[in-house]
Design a protein around this motif. Structure first.
Motif, PDB file in Angstrom:
ATOM      1  N   ALA A 235       0.792   1.550   8.597  1.00  0.00           N
ATOM      2  CA  ALA A 235      -0.308   0.612   8.340  1.00  0.00           C
ATOM      3  C   ALA A 235       0.007  -0.311   7.168  1.00  0.00           C
ATOM      4  N   ALA A 236       0.784   0.193   6.194  1.00  0.00           N
ATOM      5  CA  ALA A 236       1.162  -0.629   5.042  1.00  0.00           C
ATOM      6  C   ALA A 236       2.031  -1.808   5.466  1.00  0.00           C
ATOM      7  N   ILE A 237       2.847  -1.597   6.515  1.00  0.00           N
ATOM      8  CA  ILE A 237       3.708  -2.682   7.021  1.00  0.00           C
ATOM      9  C   ILE A 237       2.880  -3.632   7.874  1.00  0.00           C
ATOM     10  N   PHE A 238       2.036  -3.061   8.754  1.00  0.00           N
ATOM     11  CA  PHE A 238       1.241  -3.903   9.657  1.00  0.00           C
ATOM     12  C   PHE A 238       0.280  -4.810   8.887  1.00  0.00           C
ATOM     13  N   LYS A 239      -0.233  -4.318   7.745  1.00  0.00           N
ATOM     14  CA  LYS A 239      -1.154  -5.134   6.966  1.00  0.00           C
ATOM     15  C   LYS A 239      -0.465  -6.393   6.454  1.00  0.00           C
ATOM     16  N   ARG A 240       0.808  -6.273   6.105  1.00  0.00           N
ATOM     17  CA  ARG A 240       1.556  -7.412   5.574  1.00  0.00           C
ATOM     18  C   ARG A 240       1.965  -8.393   6.676  1.00  0.00           C
ATOM     19  N   MET A 241       1.976  -7.955   7.924  1.00  0.00           N
ATOM     20  CA  MET A 241       2.379  -8.835   9.022  1.00  0.00           C
ATOM     21  C   MET A 241       1.182  -9.184   9.906  1.00  0.00           C
ATOM     22  N   SER A 242       0.006  -9.314   9.281  1.00  0.00           N
ATOM     23  CA  SER A 242      -1.214  -9.604  10.030  1.00  0.00           C
ATOM     24  C   SER A 242      -1.105 -10.927  10.791  1.00  0.00           C
ATOM     25  N   GLY A 243      -0.433 -11.912  10.196  1.00  0.00           N
ATOM     26  CA  GLY A 243      -0.266 -13.195  10.872  1.00  0.00           C
ATOM     27  C   GLY A 243       0.536 -13.059  12.149  1.00  0.00           C
ATOM     28  N   ALA A 244       1.646 -12.322  12.088  1.00  0.00           N
ATOM     29  CA  ALA A 244       2.480 -12.124  13.270  1.00  0.00           C
ATOM     30  C   ALA A 244       1.727 -11.342  14.336  1.00  0.00           C
ATOM     31  N   ILE A 245       0.935 -10.348  13.913  1.00  0.00           N
ATOM     32  CA  ILE A 245       0.163  -9.547  14.867  1.00  0.00           C
ATOM     33  C   ILE A 245      -0.888 -10.418  15.551  1.00  0.00           C
ATOM     34  N   ALA A 246      -1.527 -11.297  14.769  1.00  0.00           N
ATOM     35  CA  ALA A 246      -2.548 -12.182  15.344  1.00  0.00           C
ATOM     36  C   ALA A 246      -1.941 -13.094  16.403  1.00  0.00           C
ATOM     37  N   ILE A 247      -0.759 -13.657  16.094  1.00  0.00           N
ATOM     38  CA  ILE A 247      -0.086 -14.528  17.064  1.00  0.00           C
ATOM     39  C   ILE A 247       0.295 -13.737  18.309  1.00  0.00           C
ATOM     40  N   SER A 248       0.886 -12.550  18.103  1.00  0.00           N
ATOM     41  CA  SER A 248       1.306 -11.724  19.225  1.00  0.00           C
ATOM     42  C   SER A 248       0.123 -11.298  20.078  1.00  0.00           C
ATOM     43  N   THR A 249      -0.984 -10.902  19.412  1.00  0.00           N
ATOM     44  CA  THR A 249      -2.178 -10.490  20.150  1.00  0.00           C
ATOM     45  C   THR A 249      -2.722 -11.644  20.980  1.00  0.00           C
ATOM     46  N   GLY A 250      -2.731 -12.837  20.389  1.00  0.00           N
ATOM     47  CA  GLY A 250      -3.206 -14.008  21.126  1.00  0.00           C
ATOM     48  C   GLY A 250      -2.368 -14.290  22.358  1.00  0.00           C
ATOM     49  N   LEU A 251      -1.047 -14.174  22.215  1.00  0.00           N
ATOM     50  CA  LEU A 251      -0.160 -14.422  23.347  1.00  0.00           C
ATOM     51  C   LEU A 251      -0.314 -13.350  24.417  1.00  0.00           C
ATOM     52  N   VAL A 252      -0.473 -12.085  23.986  1.00  0.00           N
ATOM     53  CA  VAL A 252      -0.655 -10.999  24.957  1.00  0.00           C
ATOM     54  C   VAL A 252      -1.967 -11.183  25.718  1.00  0.00           C
ATOM     55  N   LEU A 253      -3.038 -11.542  24.996  1.00  0.00           N
ATOM     56  CA  LEU A 253      -4.325 -11.771  25.656  1.00  0.00           C
ATOM     57  C   LEU A 253      -4.235 -12.939  26.635  1.00  0.00           C
ATOM     58  N   THR A 254      -3.494 -13.971  26.241  1.00  0.00           N
ATOM     59  CA  THR A 254      -3.299 -15.114  27.131  1.00  0.00           C
ATOM     60  C   THR A 254      -2.583 -14.682  28.407  1.00  0.00           C
TER      61      THR A 254
ATOM     62  N   LEU B  28       0.851  -1.187   0.000  1.00  0.00           N
ATOM     63  CA  LEU B  28       0.000   0.000   0.000  1.00  0.00           C
ATOM     64  C   LEU B  28       0.887   1.238   0.000  1.00  0.00           C
ATOM     65  N   ALA B  29       0.932   1.960  -1.118  1.00  0.00           N
ATOM     66  CA  ALA B  29       1.780   3.142  -1.212  1.00  0.00           C
ATOM     67  C   ALA B  29       1.301   4.051  -2.337  1.00  0.00           C
ATOM     68  N   SER B  30       1.559   5.356  -2.156  1.00  0.00           N
ATOM     69  CA  SER B  30       1.343   6.332  -3.233  1.00  0.00           C
ATOM     70  C   SER B  30       2.710   6.646  -3.835  1.00  0.00           C
ATOM     71  N   PHE B  31       2.715   7.005  -5.122  1.00  0.00           N
ATOM     72  CA  PHE B  31       4.018   7.244  -5.751  1.00  0.00           C
ATOM     73  C   PHE B  31       3.886   8.177  -6.953  1.00  0.00           C
ATOM     74  N   THR B  32       5.023   8.759  -7.311  1.00  0.00           N
ATOM     75  CA  THR B  32       5.182   9.443  -8.596  1.00  0.00           C
ATOM     76  C   THR B  32       6.455   8.903  -9.225  1.00  0.00           C
ATOM     77  N   ILE B  33       6.540   8.983 -10.554  1.00  0.00           N
ATOM     78  CA  ILE B  33       7.732   8.512 -11.267  1.00  0.00           C
ATOM     79  C   ILE B  33       8.334   9.678 -12.039  1.00  0.00           C
ATOM     80  N   ASP B  34       9.646   9.852 -11.873  1.00  0.00           N
ATOM     81  CA  ASP B  34      10.382  10.900 -12.586  1.00  0.00           C
ATOM     82  C   ASP B  34      11.333  10.272 -13.598  1.00  0.00           C
TER      83      ASP B  34
END
Length: 329
Positions: free
Chosen positions: A184-203, A132-138
């Motif tokens: 957010a562009a980075i976090f979207k790509r690491m959704s699996g890691a966030i899900a695991i981390s969130t589960g462990l934190v909740l535990t 997820l990114a905006s860009f211009t090309i020169d």
């Protein structure tokens, strides 16, 4: 002390989870930039191929490579004299880079670079890689930095471009992609890691709540034993505490919950203050019958009470022959 140790252990686990998540973010960030580079290079190659294939460049004539030592390599397109183009590698670049640039300039002579087509191809490459990114090309002069052509400026002026990827396409010009993206562009790509981390934190948090609840309940029960309510009659039997209102017989941290008959018999024994309680009195008081069945039932309850009180050897329920029972401690 146990509560403090539990809290420290859970806090340490949370700290490790945050450290792991931080490292996962850094790793994903590096992969993000690598994918951007690959996407731009792929889009550049596709633009050239789509604009005019190599076969269309070299036909109807042939392309030959002439080497004049390390200082100079010539690519000659054998066509009518007016179409003959000679490329000199006077800067001593590698053969691969030189040929790439030579073919780019051949394409430019036939059909110039379409920077907007390149932008569309680049956007497609980013989408395929979930970027997820905006860009211009020169398209700019490599030596002077002057922009020859650029796509429409769609970047946010208040947000500087975080990353610029450059592709050298000829001896004198280069392409540059200026990107803007958020975390957010980075976090979207690491959704699996966030899900695991969130589960462990909740535990960890649930474990902490459970531990706190357990110790609070334990402290409450201890406080109730040490500081009974004024209306409650608590009997101290050796090292035991007997609360007939709650049907509880406690020893140290252990609590025994008595049934109705056990509670009533032990209360009667305690109220007699070490005096003999006649057997018939217990039968009439708690069974209203002196038959043999109820007599044997009384013996069973006395045996159970003796078992409950065995932790303190100074506490005994002794049988007084032909009379009844006496509680001593």
């Amino acid at each position: 002390m146990k509560l403090l140790v539990a809290i420290v252990n859970i806090a340490a686990m949370l700290a490790l989870e945050l450290f792991w998540l931080h490292n996962a973010y850094q790793k994903e960030y590096k992969q993000f930039l690598l994918d951007v580079n690959k996407s731009f290079e792929s889009a550049t190659q596709k633009e050239q191929t789509y604009r005019i294939p190599i076969n269309d460049i070299i036909n109807p004539g042939d392309v030959t490579i002439q080497s004049c030592g390390k200082e100079e390599i010539r690519i000659i397109r054998q066509c009518p004299a007016k179409d003959t183009i000679i490329f000199d590698n006077i800067s001593g670049q590698s053969l691969e880079i030189f040929i790439h640039r030579a073919f780019y300039e051949l394409r430019q002579n036939i059909m110039p670079l379409n920077i907007y087509c390149l932008a569309d191809l680049f956007a497609g490459e980013l989408q395929e890689k979930n970027i997820l990114a905006s860009f211009t090309i020169d398209h700019f002069n490599t030596a002077t930095g002057n922009i020859i052509e650029t796509t429409a400026d769609i970047l946010n002026p208040a947000m500087p471009a975080k990353y610029v990827t450059v592709s050298n396409i000829s001896a004198s010009t280069s392409l540059r992609a200026n990107l803007q993206f958020t975390n957010a562009a980075i976090f979207k790509r690491m959704s699996g890691a966030i899900a695991i981390s969130t589960g462990l934190v909740l535990t960890a948090l649930i474990s902490l709540c459970f531990v706190l609840h357990f110790f609070q309940r334990k402290e409450k029960k201890t406080a109730e034993i040490k500081a009974p309510v004024a209306n409650e009659k608590i009997f101290k039997i050796g090292h035991y505490h007997f609360n007939p209102e709650k049907n509880e017989l406690s020893y140290s941290d252990k609590i025994i919950y008595l049934n109705k008959k056990e509670n009533a018999i032990l209360r009667t024994l305690c109220e007699k203050n070490g005096n003999v309680v006649e057997r018939n009195f217990l039968l009439n008081e708690h069974w209203e019958n002196t038959g043999i069945i109820y007599s044997r039932s009384l013996d069973t309850y006395i045996t159970k009470l003796r078992k409950y009180l065995k932790e303190d050897s100074s506490v005994q329920i002794i049988t007084i022959k032909s009379q009844g029972y006496k509680l001593i401690y």
